[in-house]
Design an enzyme around this catalytic site. Structure first.
Site, PDB file in Angstrom:
ATOM      1  N   THR A  17      -8.507   6.585   9.156  1.00 55.06           N
ATOM      2  CA  THR A  17      -7.777   5.299   8.278  1.00 55.06           C
ATOM      3  C   THR A  17      -9.378   4.211   8.729  1.00 55.06           C
ATOM      4  OG1 THR A  17      -6.074   3.515   8.554  1.00 55.06           O
ATOM      5  CG2 THR A  17      -6.407   4.492  10.318  1.00 55.06           C
TER       6      THR A  17
ATOM      7  N   HIS B 209      -4.047  -4.338   8.070  1.00 53.78           N
ATOM      8  CA  HIS B 209      -3.890  -3.549   8.810  1.00 53.78           C
ATOM      9  C   HIS B 209      -2.917  -3.699   9.754  1.00 53.78           C
ATOM     10  CE1 HIS B 209      -5.745   0.623  10.039  1.00 53.78           C
ATOM     11  NE2 HIS B 209      -6.205   0.577   9.027  1.00 53.78           N
TER      12      HIS B 209
ATOM     13  N   GLU C  36      -9.035   0.351  -2.856  1.00 51.55           N
ATOM     14  CA  GLU C  36      -9.458   0.313  -1.431  1.00 51.55           C
ATOM     15  C   GLU C  36     -10.318   1.216  -1.950  1.00 51.55           C
ATOM     16  OE1 GLU C  36      -6.396  -1.686   1.486  1.00 51.55           O
ATOM     17  OE2 GLU C  36      -7.353   0.472   1.321  1.00 51.55           O
TER      18      GLU C  36
ATOM     19  N   HIS D  53       1.400   0.591   6.349  1.00 55.40           N
ATOM     20  CA  HIS D  53       2.315   2.082   7.173  1.00 55.40           C
ATOM     21  C   HIS D  53       3.889   1.234   7.407  1.00 55.40           C
ATOM     22  CE1 HIS D  53       2.630   4.932   9.851  1.00 55.40           C
ATOM     23  NE2 HIS D  53       2.794   4.219  11.303  1.00 55.40           N
TER      24      HIS D  53
ATOM     25  N   HIS E 141      -5.379   3.815  -1.742  1.00 55.01           N
ATOM     26  CA  HIS E 141      -6.424   4.019  -1.256  1.00 55.01           C
ATOM     27  C   HIS E 141      -7.132   5.672  -0.999  1.00 55.01           C
ATOM     28  CE1 HIS E 141      -9.427   2.780   2.756  1.00 55.01           C
ATOM     29  NE2 HIS E 141     -10.074   3.651   1.818  1.00 55.01           N
TER      30      HIS E 141
ATOM     31  N   ASN F  75       0.820  -1.363   0.215  1.00 56.90           N
ATOM     32  CA  ASN F  75       0.057   0.162  -0.006  1.00 56.90           C
ATOM     33  C   ASN F  75       0.590   0.916  -0.133  1.00 56.90           C
ATOM     34  OD1 ASN F  75      -1.041   2.432   1.179  1.00 56.90           O
ATOM     35  ND2 ASN F  75      -3.278   0.852   2.063  1.00 56.90           N
TER      36      ASN F  75
HETATM   37  N1  PXP Z   1      -6.368  -2.988   4.498  1.00 54.53           N
HETATM   38  C1  PXP Z   1      -7.235  -1.901   4.282  1.00 54.53           C
HETATM   39  C2  PXP Z   1      -8.211  -1.982   4.104  1.00 54.53           C
HETATM   40  C3  PXP Z   1      -7.114  -0.563   4.789  1.00 54.53           C
HETATM   41  O1  PXP Z   1      -7.108   0.441   4.945  1.00 54.53           O
HETATM   42  C4  PXP Z   1      -5.302  -0.393   5.141  1.00 54.53           C
HETATM   43  C5  PXP Z   1      -4.434   1.292   5.838  1.00 54.53           C
HETATM   44  O2  PXP Z   1      -5.372   2.177   4.247  1.00 54.53           O
HETATM   45  C6  PXP Z   1      -4.638  -1.441   4.453  1.00 54.53           C
HETATM   46  C7  PXP Z   1      -5.057  -2.359   4.567  1.00 54.53           C
HETATM   47  C8  PXP Z   1      -3.412  -0.818   4.977  1.00 54.53           C
HETATM   48  O3  PXP Z   1      -2.778  -1.079   6.585  1.00 54.53           O
HETATM   49  P1  PXP Z   1      -1.431  -0.233   7.095  1.00 54.53           P
HETATM   50  O4  PXP Z   1      -1.284   0.622   6.365  1.00 54.53           O
HETATM   51  O5  PXP Z   1      -1.579  -0.317   8.494  1.00 54.53           O
HETATM   52  O6  PXP Z   1      -0.948  -1.979   6.624  1.00 54.53           O
END
Ligand code: PXP
Length: 237
Positions: free
Chosen positions: A100, A190, A70, A214, A43, A7
């Site tokens: 978020t 996440h 997303e 992240h 996203h 991401n």
């Molecule tokens: N999946 C979804 C649906 C998300 O909204 C996010 C954050 O944008 C992520 C995965 C990735 O999360 P992280 O940035 O904590 O790895």
């Protein structure tokens, strides 16, 4: 094989901080692919505070791996993804101002809305995924609504991991079994990190894909992007 989708929202956040084009989001996405990422996730939010609509259109023809978009299925979002036709769309229940994603869908409450949206996406040949908690009922209603996959919201796993990894992963294993029984593909994301990813994968080896932003971008500050991606990939063996 469990795919790693990187991401790149945080890369866009950094670029936007100065208003210029550094770092270049497209180059970073292509480098992620070169370094072994199996896909790129974005996203785009309505306020364009990180990934912009233009980034989404620019990325589409350049990427060689899987493109996952997303977002909340507003009219604007749906118009964009139907034009861009990514490999996968992940539906999240975020409000426009949300910092978020912090919860999965209530798929029972929103079953008919999700069914309508999923039908449009399925008809366009786009694979679908619905962001859910580990509640079996939410997974069952996601299946009823017609999704191809669910993405498990892993923040509760990540926050409980340090204290007791086994207890933290247990509800996710059960949820993953429910999804498998219903014939759904399985994604997760996440707060997954180099610390907690391998345990998650070991317990749910039939996971199709993780999307990580992240922690991965934070690790890249210390390790560099190439080594970071390789280390995340190593967690998925
Ligand atoms: N999946 C979804 C649906 C998300 O909204 C996010 C954050 O944008 C992520 C995965 C990735 O999360 P992280 O940035 O904590 O790895």
């Amino acid at each position: 094989m469990t795919k790693l989708s990187v991401n790149i929202n945080k890369v866009a956040t950094l670029r936007n901080a100065r208003g210029g084009d550094m770092p270049n989001v497209l180059k970073v996405a292509l480098d992620c692919e070169r370094f072994g990422a199996d896909g790129i996730t974005v996203h785009p939010r309505p306020d364009e505070r990180h990934i912009r609509r233009k980034d989404v259109y620019d990325l589409r023809p350049l990427l060689h791996t899987e493109f996952n978009i997303e977002g909340y299925p507003s009219k604007d979002f749906m118009d964009m993804v139907l034009k861009v036709k990514p490999h996968q769309v992940t539906l999240v229940p975020d409000s426009p101002t949300q910092l978020t994603s912090n919860a999965g869908w209530d798929t029972k409450l929103h079953c008919s809305f999700l069914s309508e949206v999923l039908e449009v996406l399925n008809h366009a040949g786009i694979r679908t995924s619905v962001f859910v908690s580990t509640d079996p009922e939410m997974i069952e209603y996601a299946a009823k609504a017609g999704t191809d996959r669910v993405e498990l919201y892993t923040e509760p796993y990540a926050s409980a991991y340090a204290k007791d990894p086994e207890a933290a992963v247990a509800p996710f294993v059960e949820a993953a079994k429910v999804a498998r029984k219903l014939g759904l593909g399985l994604n997760a994301g996440h707060d997954l990190s180099l610390q907690n990813l391998h345990c998650f994968y070991q317990n749910i080896p039939w996971l199709d894909e993780v999307s990580i932003g992240h922690a991965l971008i934070c690790d890249a500050l210390y390790l560099g992007l190439e080594r970071t991606i390789q280390e995340y990939k190593n967690c998925l063996h």
